[in-house]
Write a protein that holds these residues in place. Structure first.
Motif: not given
Length: 67
Positions: A13-31
């Motif tokens: 699920y996190l991988n799916e979100i990572e594929q569609v959000v802006k690069p500046e939001l990727l730190p939130l995925i890492e959290q």
């Protein structure tokens, strides 16, 4: 979907979100990746379907963004 299946699918699920959000939001995925999915749901929790589980993870992501 029970809690165990959610825990198994959490990274997907996190991988799916990572594929569609802006690069500046990727730190939130890492959290969210640092979160133990066992701590997010109780053992007796369940979701009516997989879309509900995905929506739950999206909600977690959006809450991170609001902070």
């Amino acid at each position: 979907m029970d809690a165990i299946q959610f825990v198994v699918n959490y990274e997907d699920y996190l991988n799916e979100i990572e594929q569609v959000v802006k690069p500046e939001l990727l730190p939130l995925i890492e959290q969210l990746r640092q979160e133990d999915p066992h701590d997010l749901v109780k053992p007796d929790s369940w979701f009516p379907n997989e879309m509900s589980a995905r929506g739950f993870v999206w909600t977690l992501f959006m809450n991170q963004k609001r902070k």
